[in-house]
Design an enzyme around this catalytic site. Structure first.
Site, PDB file in Angstrom:
ATOM      1  N   GLY A 155       0.896  -0.999   0.187  1.00 35.19           N
ATOM      2  CA  GLY A 155       0.254   0.150  -0.292  1.00 35.19           C
ATOM      3  C   GLY A 155       0.481   0.967   0.400  1.00 35.19           C
ATOM      4  O   GLY A 155       1.730   1.122  -0.295  1.00 35.19           O
ATOM      5  N   ARG A 156       0.588   2.419   0.451  1.00 36.39           N
ATOM      6  CA  ARG A 156       1.159   3.648   1.070  1.00 36.39           C
ATOM      7  C   ARG A 156       2.698   3.807   1.217  1.00 36.39           C
ATOM      8  O   ARG A 156       3.759   4.161   0.289  1.00 36.39           O
ATOM      9  CB  ARG A 156       0.295   5.022   1.375  1.00 36.39           C
ATOM     10  CG  ARG A 156      -0.814   5.604   0.530  1.00 36.39           C
ATOM     11  CD  ARG A 156      -1.597   6.214   0.815  1.00 36.39           C
ATOM     12  NE  ARG A 156      -2.454   5.390   2.780  1.00 36.39           N
ATOM     13  CZ  ARG A 156      -3.481   5.815   2.853  1.00 36.39           C
ATOM     14  NH1 ARG A 156      -4.188   5.937   1.561  1.00 36.39           N
ATOM     15  NH2 ARG A 156      -3.815   4.860   3.746  1.00 36.39           N
ATOM     16  N   ILE A 157       2.507   2.637   2.742  1.00 35.66           N
ATOM     17  CA  ILE A 157       4.045   2.867   3.184  1.00 35.66           C
ATOM     18  C   ILE A 157       4.941   1.866   2.336  1.00 35.66           C
ATOM     19  O   ILE A 157       5.872   2.232   2.475  1.00 35.66           O
ATOM     20  CB  ILE A 157       3.561   2.445   4.978  1.00 35.66           C
ATOM     21  CG1 ILE A 157       2.954   3.656   5.072  1.00 35.66           C
ATOM     22  CG2 ILE A 157       5.011   2.314   5.369  1.00 35.66           C
ATOM     23  CD1 ILE A 157       2.381   2.937   6.675  1.00 35.66           C
ATOM     24  N   THR A 234       6.630  -3.237  10.917  1.00 34.45           N
ATOM     25  CA  THR A 234       6.730  -1.568  10.909  1.00 34.45           C
ATOM     26  C   THR A 234       5.066  -0.868  11.763  1.00 34.45           C
ATOM     27  O   THR A 234       4.897   0.087  11.200  1.00 34.45           O
ATOM     28  CB  THR A 234       7.319  -0.442  11.031  1.00 34.45           C
ATOM     29  OG1 THR A 234       7.103  -1.158   9.268  1.00 34.45           O
ATOM     30  CG2 THR A 234       8.408  -0.305  11.043  1.00 34.45           C
ATOM     31  N   ARG A 236       2.082  -3.963  13.011  1.00 34.48           N
ATOM     32  CA  ARG A 236       0.746  -4.004  13.594  1.00 34.48           C
ATOM     33  C   ARG A 236       1.961  -5.183  14.236  1.00 34.48           C
ATOM     34  O   ARG A 236       1.584  -6.414  13.784  1.00 34.48           O
ATOM     35  CB  ARG A 236       0.130  -4.100  13.390  1.00 34.48           C
ATOM     36  CG  ARG A 236      -0.880  -2.829  14.096  1.00 34.48           C
ATOM     37  CD  ARG A 236      -0.929  -2.109  14.775  1.00 34.48           C
ATOM     38  NE  ARG A 236      -2.009  -0.837  14.810  1.00 34.48           N
ATOM     39  CZ  ARG A 236      -1.602   0.514  13.903  1.00 34.48           C
ATOM     40  NH1 ARG A 236       0.315   0.488  13.534  1.00 34.48           N
ATOM     41  NH2 ARG A 236      -2.200   1.504  14.233  1.00 34.48           N
ATOM     42  N   GLU A 265       1.839  -5.191  22.934  1.00 36.67           N
ATOM     43  CA  GLU A 265       2.136  -4.034  23.664  1.00 36.67           C
ATOM     44  C   GLU A 265       1.684  -3.243  24.487  1.00 36.67           C
ATOM     45  O   GLU A 265       0.433  -3.302  24.291  1.00 36.67           O
ATOM     46  CB  GLU A 265       2.130  -2.892  21.739  1.00 36.67           C
ATOM     47  CG  GLU A 265       2.727  -2.127  21.903  1.00 36.67           C
ATOM     48  CD  GLU A 265       2.818  -1.739  20.614  1.00 36.67           C
ATOM     49  OE1 GLU A 265       3.596  -2.084  19.368  1.00 36.67           O
ATOM     50  OE2 GLU A 265       2.866   0.114  20.675  1.00 36.67           O
ATOM     51  N   HIS A 283       7.232   1.560  18.906  1.00 37.11           N
ATOM     52  CA  HIS A 283       6.567   1.722  17.793  1.00 37.11           C
ATOM     53  C   HIS A 283       6.383   3.802  17.774  1.00 37.11           C
ATOM     54  O   HIS A 283       5.357   4.455  18.094  1.00 37.11           O
ATOM     55  CB  HIS A 283       5.033   1.610  18.484  1.00 37.11           C
ATOM     56  CG  HIS A 283       4.063   1.823  17.780  1.00 37.11           C
ATOM     57  ND1 HIS A 283       3.133   0.853  18.169  1.00 37.11           N
ATOM     58  CD2 HIS A 283       3.285   2.488  16.884  1.00 37.11           C
ATOM     59  CE1 HIS A 283       1.940   1.600  16.659  1.00 37.11           C
ATOM     60  NE2 HIS A 283       2.459   1.990  16.127  1.00 37.11           N
TER      61      HIS A 283
HETATM   62  C1  DGY Z   1      -0.144   4.298  12.841  1.00 32.51           C
HETATM   63  O1  DGY Z   1      -0.426   5.478  12.516  1.00 32.51           O
HETATM   64  O2  DGY Z   1      -0.888   3.520  12.652  1.00 32.51           O
HETATM   65  C2  DGY Z   1       0.854   3.891  13.833  1.00 32.51           C
HETATM   66  O3  DGY Z   1       0.898   3.011  14.395  1.00 32.51           O
HETATM   67  C3  DGY Z   1       0.695   5.400  14.766  1.00 32.51           C
HETATM   68  O4  DGY Z   1       2.151   5.577  14.542  1.00 32.51           O
END
Ligand code: DGY
Length: 323
Positions: A155-157, A234, A236, A265, A283
């Site tokens: 996706g975007r990230i 990075t 969940r 977490e 996080h």
């Molecule tokens: C999000 O925006 O979902 C990130 O995990 C928060 O930093």
């Protein structure tokens, strides 16, 4: 607008321009991470709830609310909110997409370099007085150039990470539902999940937490990964079964992991803390001054809009039901 045109409950103070909400609304700030029970006791009488990534906005919390119009997530992720319960009560759920893409992609690259060049281990060595001078075999890492970088969730990230990985001379492949953007040379070719696991020297996770991605990385998944590969998360924490990860580090096939998020977490499986091949961050994907300020701006804007009768600009996508 007169003061107290609505009650806003925010679980924590946020950066500017959060303050500006206080002139127009009755803003109450909790200042701590509430339990589900505490939140359910606090929502009656509240018009807008601003929550963080791990505030449990469950169906019980939604049902306890009597005039809630919006739950605004100070995050792009909304897995902490029962969106089905909210939709059933016509409560908007909003989030902060796009703005944290680059910050999260940058941190992912930081973790990639930390893993491949053993940066954190090196820092520990120097600080503890164990650096005894240059040596041919001291703290050897791995080259990135020519290696395969596998993205789960383009996706975007994921795509922003792909661009960065390419800059290191890595060849990038991806698996996930996001369709390939035609004509975008940075959007990696899609392969099956199993092919990605088999071919990737580094696997990086960029999926939302859903029924389908919960513990996507379990023993059977690790067993399919390339020997000596690295895993970066990075997205969940619950996407990875941490006990299975510990096992995969102990007996193979993987050689290291970098985690920014955790299954329970902020608790962390103790064996991960003791392993030098594991890099851990708190996080912090979106943790830059600029990004957090922009996230606050988006939250404030959507809360303000909904409390003055307009539609929000960034409604979160609906929840996928369990299969
Ligand atoms: C999000 O925006 O979902 C990130 O995990 C928060 O930093």
């Amino acid at each position: 607008m007169t003061a107290a045109a609505g009650v806003v409950l925010a679980t924590r103070e946020l950066p500017e321009p959060f303050e500006t909400l206080k002139t127009d609304f009755d803003v109450r700030v909790l200042g701590f991470a509430p339990s589900e029970k505490e939140l359910a006791a606090l929502v009656p009488g509240v018009d807008a709830l601003i929550c963080l990534v791990d505030d449990p906005v469950t169906a019980d919390v939604i049902h306890a609310a009597d005039r809630l119009k919006i739950v605004a997530s100070y995050a792009v992720g909304v897995n902490q909110i029962d969106r089905t319960a909210a939709a059933a009560r016509n409560i908007w759920v909003t989030h902060t997409p796009n703005v944290l893409t680059d910050a999260t992609a940058d941190l992912t690259v930081g973790l990639l370099l930390a893993l491949s060049r053993r940066i954190v281990e090196g820092d520990r060595m120097v600080r503890t007085g164990k650096f005894a001078g240059w040596a041919p075999d001291l703290l050897l890492g791995r080259d990135l150039k020519g290696k395969v970088f596998g993205i789960v969730g383009p996706g975007r990230i994921g795509r922003a990470v792909a661009r960065r990985a390419k800059a290191f001379g890595m060849s990038v492949i991806a698996t996930g539902r996001s369709p390939r953007i035609e004509g975008d040379p940075d959007d990696p070719p899609r392969v099956s999940f199993d092919e990605l696991l088999r071919r990737s020297d580094v696997v990086s996770l960029h999926v939302p937490l859903t029924y389908e991605t919960w513990r996507l990385f379990k023993s059977e998944t690790f067993a399919k990964m390339k020997p000596g590969s690295f895993l970066i998360n990075t997205s969940r924490g619950p996407v990875i079964d941490e006990v299975a990860l510990v096992q995969a580090l102990e007996t193979g096939p993987i050689a290291g992991a970098a985690l920014d998020v955790y299954e329970n977490e902020p608790a962390i499986t103790p064996a991960l803390l003791d392993d030098d091949r594991v890099v851990l961050t708190p996080h912090a994907g979106s943790a830059t001054v600029e990004t957090r300020r922009e996230m606050a701006r988006m939250v404030v804007e959507d809360v303000r809009r909904v409390l003055t009768g307009e539609k929000p600009l960034r409604p979160a996508p609906p929840e996928k039901p369990a299969r």
